[in-house]
Enzyme design. Structure first.
Site, PDB file in Angstrom:
ATOM      1  N   GLU A   1      13.406 -18.295  22.895  1.00  0.00           N
ATOM      2  CA  GLU A   1      14.206 -17.182  22.242  1.00  0.00           C
ATOM      3  C   GLU A   1      14.379 -15.954  23.189  1.00  0.00           C
ATOM      4  O   GLU A   1      13.286 -15.764  23.968  1.00  0.00           O
ATOM      5  CB  GLU A   1      13.662 -16.733  20.999  1.00  0.00           C
ATOM      6  CG  GLU A   1      12.117 -16.395  20.941  1.00  0.00           C
ATOM      7  CD  GLU A   1      11.748 -16.075  19.558  1.00  0.00           C
ATOM      8  OE1 GLU A   1      12.444 -15.915  18.583  1.00  0.00           O
ATOM      9  OE2 GLU A   1      10.478 -16.027  19.252  1.00  0.00           O
TER      10      GLU A   1
ATOM     11  N   ASP B   1       1.158 -18.618  17.000  1.00  0.00           N
ATOM     12  CA  ASP B   1       2.289 -18.133  16.216  1.00  0.00           C
ATOM     13  C   ASP B   1       3.569 -19.063  15.897  1.00  0.00           C
ATOM     14  O   ASP B   1       4.203 -19.656  15.085  1.00  0.00           O
ATOM     15  CB  ASP B   1       3.113 -16.814  16.777  1.00  0.00           C
ATOM     16  CG  ASP B   1       4.199 -16.415  16.063  1.00  0.00           C
ATOM     17  OD1 ASP B   1       4.079 -16.127  14.657  1.00  0.00           O
ATOM     18  OD2 ASP B   1       5.404 -16.201  16.614  1.00  0.00           O
TER      19      ASP B   1
ATOM     20  N   HIS C   1       4.759 -24.493  13.550  1.00  0.00           N
ATOM     21  CA  HIS C   1       6.035 -24.994  13.569  1.00  0.00           C
ATOM     22  C   HIS C   1       6.232 -26.077  14.370  1.00  0.00           C
ATOM     23  O   HIS C   1       6.717 -27.085  13.859  1.00  0.00           O
ATOM     24  CB  HIS C   1       7.150 -23.833  13.887  1.00  0.00           C
ATOM     25  CG  HIS C   1       7.113 -22.654  13.139  1.00  0.00           C
ATOM     26  ND1 HIS C   1       6.946 -22.509  11.768  1.00  0.00           N
ATOM     27  CD2 HIS C   1       7.252 -21.149  13.418  1.00  0.00           C
ATOM     28  CE1 HIS C   1       7.061 -21.199  11.204  1.00  0.00           C
ATOM     29  NE2 HIS C   1       7.091 -20.478  12.314  1.00  0.00           N
TER      30      HIS C   1
ATOM     31  N   LYS D   1       9.092 -15.979  24.474  1.00  0.00           N
ATOM     32  CA  LYS D   1       9.575 -14.788  23.949  1.00  0.00           C
ATOM     33  C   LYS D   1      10.303 -14.201  25.266  1.00  0.00           C
ATOM     34  O   LYS D   1       9.705 -14.435  26.368  1.00  0.00           O
ATOM     35  CB  LYS D   1       9.014 -14.054  23.393  1.00  0.00           C
ATOM     36  CG  LYS D   1       8.329 -14.317  21.995  1.00  0.00           C
ATOM     37  CD  LYS D   1       7.812 -13.075  21.142  1.00  0.00           C
ATOM     38  CE  LYS D   1       7.790 -13.534  19.655  1.00  0.00           C
ATOM     39  NZ  LYS D   1       9.082 -13.392  18.990  1.00  0.00           N
TER      40      LYS D   1
ATOM     41  N   ARG E   1       0.939  -1.121   0.075  1.00  0.00           N
ATOM     42  CA  ARG E   1      -0.010  -0.177   0.209  1.00  0.00           C
ATOM     43  C   ARG E   1       0.647   1.158  -0.038  1.00  0.00           C
ATOM     44  O   ARG E   1       0.207   2.529  -0.051  1.00  0.00           O
ATOM     45  CB  ARG E   1      -0.939  -0.159   1.112  1.00  0.00           C
ATOM     46  CG  ARG E   1      -1.853  -1.319   1.247  1.00  0.00           C
ATOM     47  CD  ARG E   1      -2.788  -1.102   2.364  1.00  0.00           C
ATOM     48  NE  ARG E   1      -3.766   0.025   2.193  1.00  0.00           N
ATOM     49  CZ  ARG E   1      -4.967   0.059   2.915  1.00  0.00           C
ATOM     50  NH1 ARG E   1      -5.144  -0.582   3.686  1.00  0.00           N
ATOM     51  NH2 ARG E   1      -5.841   1.130   2.499  1.00  0.00           N
TER      52      ARG E   1
ATOM     53  N   LYS F   1       2.546 -19.080   6.986  1.00  0.00           N
ATOM     54  CA  LYS F   1       1.557 -19.414   8.485  1.00  0.00           C
ATOM     55  C   LYS F   1       1.276 -18.193   9.131  1.00  0.00           C
ATOM     56  O   LYS F   1       1.951 -17.104   9.240  1.00  0.00           O
ATOM     57  CB  LYS F   1       2.482 -20.247   9.213  1.00  0.00           C
ATOM     58  CG  LYS F   1       3.963 -19.676   9.628  1.00  0.00           C
ATOM     59  CD  LYS F   1       3.762 -18.944  10.932  1.00  0.00           C
ATOM     60  CE  LYS F   1       5.000 -18.367  11.524  1.00  0.00           C
ATOM     61  NZ  LYS F   1       4.867 -17.465  12.461  1.00  0.00           N
TER      62      LYS F   1
ATOM     63  N   HIS G   1       8.632 -22.491   7.031  1.00  0.00           N
ATOM     64  CA  HIS G   1      10.175 -22.561   6.803  1.00  0.00           C
ATOM     65  C   HIS G   1      10.845 -23.539   7.473  1.00  0.00           C
ATOM     66  O   HIS G   1      11.803 -23.723   7.131  1.00  0.00           O
ATOM     67  CB  HIS G   1      10.828 -21.278   6.615  1.00  0.00           C
ATOM     68  CG  HIS G   1      10.811 -20.646   8.247  1.00  0.00           C
ATOM     69  ND1 HIS G   1      10.031 -20.046   9.015  1.00  0.00           N
ATOM     70  CD2 HIS G   1      11.974 -20.700   8.908  1.00  0.00           C
ATOM     71  CE1 HIS G   1      10.527 -19.646   9.927  1.00  0.00           C
ATOM     72  NE2 HIS G   1      11.479 -20.127  10.033  1.00  0.00           N
TER      73      HIS G   1
END
Length: 475
Positions: free
Chosen positions: A203, A222, A227, A327, A44, A135, A165
């Site tokens: 992570e 997520d 995954h 996280k 956009r 995803k 991935h």
């Protein structure tokens, strides 16, 4: 048939800059694409082609600096730009217009998938075109079914690439390689010898400006729903006849179908959710998740999700599968850890401190190791040792492998329609119970190991279940 034309909706986003552009540079450097290839970024922003090529060059310097300069220049030279509203059929049609087949990559939030696919129906894609979706695939089971219906009316199933991935990561594929190419492993790859398999993606990275996406999704959708469930499939699947699209994907669907459905009682005792509060990660101050820019605290989005699953199958009855992602944790831990059962007897008179064997597939960085026990420096004294393999660097990054499969029309590492729906079936009871408040939203300081252990943690409750604890009659 090889496609030489790629259109990316969301062409100015983080996914494109961080992953897709470097992946194209890798493909150029390896000789998989040439000067006949063209890239169109659609978004956009009120840009022109020159402005887009400048942006692409900057992203390649930042995220793809390890690739040859001529490969990076070739990517920027191949790039064009279209200003487009992905929900406007006219804009979408203009972006994909052309006589040659096109690969259309939806690097978009999942909420926009249905409208964009609907707009593509009016574009009259050239024969042989392909659709790529990031995803998570949809936002729930009903949404995944509707999106599958829209896609089935647009292109054949073989032309739909629901990409993850993780499946293209060398070490992830090495889970299958290690299992199936080594006689020493496959005979013991079952519940008789394996007590638990941990699939972990912890992570130190916090939100890092991704609130616009992450706060609507959370850790369960997520990471776990796509995954980590994909990793579960590769770890637990029966040996396929071949690694072709039909055999490989059939066996993955078998695993998802074998997951024992979770009742409300199971969800409250086998799952946890939490979000990080303020703290320090790697010496840096990290604000509480609710204070991050763009976060709406009323959504109660989790940044940590943990779930313990069991499979109703001959091979895996009695083995726990623990899937976890968080996280802003104190350390990065990204691995599949296969924990073997203890030996039935030790003649050394030293039974208490002997650790069971653990086979570890490191995902990032890539590694492979085995925790064993051996005789130490003193006779009849057991000591832990670790065997570690050196892993060669992959010839292509994960997104490079995925894009190559898309352009060449190989869907083996793509997620099939029924597989996408089965993955939602696994987590929907968890989402439902969490939305109804059956599992509390805990907190953990940024930089810690996650929420503190307590008597209702999945690990402790699961131990009780495996000691034949009886569920209450109204569970």
């Amino acid at each position: 048939m090889t496609i030489r034309r790629l259109v990316v909706f969301g062409g100015t986003g983080d996914l494109t800059g961080r992953y897709l552009l470097p992946a194209l540079a890798a493909l150029h450097a390896a000789g998989h694409i040439d000067d006949r290839f063209s890239l169109t970024g659609a978004s956009r922003e009120d840009w022109d082609g020159e402005r887009y090529r400048e942006w692409a060059g900057t992203q390649l310097e930042r995220h793809g600096g390890g690739f040859p300069a001529d490969a990076r220049r070739a990517v920027t030279a191949s790039a064009n730009y279209r200003r487009a509203d992905v929900m406007d059929p006219v804009d979408v049609s203009a972006a994909v217009a052309g006589e040659d087949p096109v690969a259309v990559y939806l690097a978009l939030p999942p909420a926009l998938f249905p409208a964009t696919v609907t707009a593509l129906h009016e574009a009259r894609l050239p024969r042989g075109s392909r659709i790529v979706l990031e995803k998570p695939f949809g936002e729930d089971l009903a949404g995944a079914k509707e999106l599958n219906r829209l896609l089935a009316d647009l292109v054949p199933e073989r032309a739909v690439f629901r990409v993850d991935h993780f499946l293209a990561m060398t070490t992830v594929q090495n889970v299958l390689g290690s299992r199936l190419a080594n006689r020493v492993l496959e005979p013991i790859w079952n519940s008789t010898h394996i007590a638990e398999i941990e699939i972990v993606w912890d992570e130190t990275l916090a939100l890092e400006g991704r609130a616009g996406y992450y706060d609507h999704v959370g850790a369960l959708k997520d990471m776990v729903q796509n995954h980590l469930l994909q990793l579960l499939c590769l770890v637990a699947m029966e040996p396929p006849l071949t690694l072709g699209e039909r055999d490989l994907r059939d066996r993955k669907v078998d695993v998802l179908r074998s997951v024992q459905p979770l009742s409300d009682y199971d969800v409250t005792h086998r799952t946890r959710r939490a979000r990080y509060s303020s703290g320090r990660v790697g010496g840096q101050e990290v604000p509480a998740y609710v204070d991050e820019d763009g976060v709406d605290a009323r959504r109660r989005t989790e940044t940590y999700a943990e779930i313990v699953l069991e499979l109703n199958s001959w091979r895996w009855a009695g083995t726990r599968f623990r899937l976890r992602s968080g996280k802003a944790l104190g350390t990065d831990r990204k691995e599949v850890a296969v924990r073997f059962r203890s030996v039935p007897h030790l003649p050394f008179g030293q039974d208490k401190d002997v650790r069971p064997n653990v086979l570890r597939f490191g995902l990032e960085p890539e590694s492979l190791s085995m925790d064993l026990t051996a005789i130490g420096s003193r006779a009849e004294t057991l000591t832990p040792i670790s065997l570690t393999a050196e892993m060669d660097a992959p010839d292509l990054p994960a997104y490079g492998r995925l894009l190559l499969d898309v352009l060449n029309g190989d869907p083996a590492l793509s997620i099939r329609s029924d597989e996408a729906e089965e993955a939602w079936r696994v987590v929907e009871p968890v989402l439902s119970a969490w939305e109804r408040g059956l599992v509390p939203l805990e907190e953990y300081p940024a930089g810690s190991d996650g929420p503190p252990a307590h008597h209702t943690s999945p690990g402790r409750r699961d131990d009780l279940l495996h000691e034949n604890a009886v569920k209450p009659a109204d569970a």
